[in-house]
Write an enzyme that holds these catalytic residues in place. Structure first.
Site, PDB file in Angstrom:
ATOM      1  N   CYS A  87       0.571  -1.273  -0.142  1.00 18.87           N
ATOM      2  CA  CYS A  87      -0.426  -0.172  -0.199  1.00 18.87           C
ATOM      3  C   CYS A  87       1.087   1.620   0.119  1.00 18.87           C
ATOM      4  O   CYS A  87       0.321   2.275  -0.626  1.00 18.87           O
ATOM      5  CB  CYS A  87      -0.919   0.187   1.521  1.00 18.87           C
ATOM      6  SG  CYS A  87      -1.475  -2.010   1.881  1.00 18.87           S
ATOM      7  N   HIS A 336      -8.936   4.563  -1.349  1.00 21.32           N
ATOM      8  CA  HIS A 336      -7.532   3.393  -1.358  1.00 21.32           C
ATOM      9  C   HIS A 336      -7.018   2.467  -2.706  1.00 21.32           C
ATOM     10  O   HIS A 336      -7.305   1.481  -2.339  1.00 21.32           O
ATOM     11  CB  HIS A 336      -7.522   2.757   0.321  1.00 21.32           C
ATOM     12  CG  HIS A 336      -6.496   2.136   0.767  1.00 21.32           C
ATOM     13  ND1 HIS A 336      -4.844   2.840  -0.284  1.00 21.32           N
ATOM     14  CD2 HIS A 336      -6.140   1.235   1.598  1.00 21.32           C
ATOM     15  CE1 HIS A 336      -3.862   1.921   0.769  1.00 21.32           C
ATOM     16  NE2 HIS A 336      -4.385   1.318   1.575  1.00 21.32           N
TER      17      HIS A 336
END
Lengths: 387, 136
Positions: A87, A336
């Site tokens: 991420c 996200h």
């Protein structure tokens, strides 16, 4: 090393972009950033793209060449490199681009990030994301990402008295901020009751404590600071950039309620910038789960360890508070798309420092911080930007 | 889509660790490692690594109950996951077999041999260690 500035930015609408492929998203954001900077294709020396798992999400690897191709740059044969840190892939792309300009080796460099996550079922997406944890010794035993953060939350609650209501306040605040961001995936506000009555994912985290599955892309254009004014009216200087690693598995960490990688990266970035945490005007932090924002604002030195929950409940990190956190809506409400998140954070900070953030503009913002985490804290990347 | 069929060696080579909690011990600094490390982060080139079978008893450091899992574990929900500190020192992640709500921080647990999962109707069944609360 020479100073580096951001001279152009672009970001797609985040969300479930069923009509857009990974290729469409990267072309859309690339054009925005290049037009914003006013650079020509011939001036671009290199591309870096953060992407966590196109192989799992769209069964496509070799994303470096692909994005140069999709951006219409194939005939210029510009070197294009994909970087991956789960991420934190976007933050890593920004850092690699920054290093290549700072070193003097390249001048105009684009840092992009992209993730197309909704072409697979949510179960398959969850499993692709789980690859950011320790597959052999966490996921194999049944761990999920929410579960790892839930275990951090449980211990933080036990040690510091953090409550589920304080966790929920993170989501409430970030949804309120997201409602003011036209690019955000979720523009609706939520209440503490909404969060606490939403389905449990991994006790004590509810579904509204979690960031969503998102499609999106973002890009920024970098140049040597001495040349930045040629391209940008308000170039934004990168005054700190640092990256740190830690054990891949959560259970091997020194402390389960601190992300040491964040602490180390932040310390280095503050040192480079020559500033203290108290001099930061606003920050985009990695709130993949509500507990993650509480850990982040403590580990970045904004609040004492254990005081993060009450700081949020007291409104200290709201748009009208002394230190606005996640004005974009954060990962929680803005969305996200894992590889794009780190670049979107820089996009938001640049927008704020330029004074172009519209209804969510932070007054007199001079210095902003972007904090991007990979996995449960195996990688952390911190950038400090200044007008 | 995306269902990956794994070949047996991936599981076979981990049998000592997963079935019997075999880890390592560095005789130079007296630190225990599970899963086994063959490079001691304390001693690096000066390490003296030897095999060690853990007792498997330990303490729950933190825990959660998972209600929404990845595809391989969806049929097992809800189930408890914990970070457990083995009596010898190292920590690991594992399932605690108990009704949701009965796992507590500080609880003592012991290992049990269980099926961890299976890859569809005809795929590999894999086994390993879960934990159960120690009475009293």
């Amino acid at each position: 090393m020479r100073p580096v500035s951001i001279i152009g930015i672009g970001c797609t609408k985040f969300g479930e972009r069923w009509d857009s492929s990974l290729r469409d998203l990267i072309a859309e954001t690339g054009i925005m950033a290049i037009e914003d900077a006013g650079v020509s294709g011939e001036e671009i020396d290199a591309l870096y793209v953060g992407n966590m798992s196109a192989g799992r999400f769209v069964e496509q690897e070799h994303i470096g060449a692909l994005i140069a191709d999709c951006a219409g740059l194939s005939r210029l044969h510009i070197p294009s490199t994909r970087v991956e840190a789960a991420c934190a892939s976007g933050g890593l792309a920004l850092r690699q681009a920054m290093l290549s300009v700072a070193s003097g080796y390249q001048d105009i460099v684009i840092a992009a990030g992209v993730e197309k996550m909704t072409d697979v079922s949510s179960g398959a997406a969850a499993d692709a994301l789980a690859a950011a944890a320790d597959r052999e010794w966490e996921c194999f035993l049944g761990a999920t990402f929410p579960a790892l953060y839930a275990m951090m939350a449980r211990l933080h609650m036990r040690r510091y008295g953090t409550t589920q209501e304080e966790l929920a306040e993170v989501a409430v605040k970030n949804h309120r901020h997201g409602s003011m961001n036209p690019l955000a995936q979720y523009r609706m506000e939520v209440t503490v009751d909404d969060v606490l009555s939403s389905p449990m994912v991994a006790d004590p985290l509810h579904i509204l404590d979690c960031s969503p599955i998102t499609d999106g892309a973002a890009a920024v254009v970098l140049a040597p600071a001495e040349r930045a004014r040629r391209y940008a009216e308000v170039p934004i200087r990168i005054i700190g950039s640092a990256q740190a690693s830690d054990t891949l598995a959560l259970h091997d960490r020194r402390d389960l309620t601190t992300l040491d990688a964040t602490v180390h990266a932040a310390r280095k970035a503050y040192d480079q910038a020559g500033i203290a945490p108290s001099e930061i005007d606003l920050a985009e932090v990695h709130d993949c789960f509500t507990i993650a924002e509480i850990l982040a604002i403590e580990d970045l030195g904004f609040f004492e360890k254990g005081a993060g929950g009450s700081a949020i409940e007291d409104g200290l990190t709201s748009l009208d508070g002394p230190l606005p956190i996640n004005t974009s809506g954060g990962l929680k409400a803005c969305g996200h798309p894992v590889g794009a998140t780190g670049i979107k954070q820089a996009y938001e900070i640049v927008l704020q420092l330029r004074g172009e953030a519209g209804s969510r503009q932070v007054d007199d913002a001079e210095i902003g911080l972007a904090h991007n985490v990979g996995g449960s804290g195996g990688t952390a990347i911190v950038h400090i930007l200044s007008r | 889509m995306m269902t990956m069929k794994t070949r047996a060696p991936r599981f076979w080579r981990c049998i000592p660790q997963r079935y019997n909690l075999i880890g390592t011990h560095c005789a130079a600094c007296d630190e225990y490692y599970f899963p086994p490390r063959n490079i001691c982060p304390n001693c690096r080139r000066d390490a003296r690594i030897e095999e060690y079978k853990f007792k498997g008893t330990g303490t729950v450091i933190t825990h959660t109950t998972i209600y929404s899992a990845t595809e391989d574990f969806e049929r097992q929900t809800p189930y408890n996951l914990a970070i457990i500190e083995l009596d010898e020192g190292p920590r690991l992640t594992g399932q605690v077999v108990a009704p949701p709500g009965e796992v507590k921080i500080g609880m003592h647990v012991r290992p049990v041999f269980r099926i961890l999962g299976k890859e569809g109707e005809r795929g590999i069944i894999y086994y390993g260690t879960k934990f159960i609360p120690v009475e009293g």
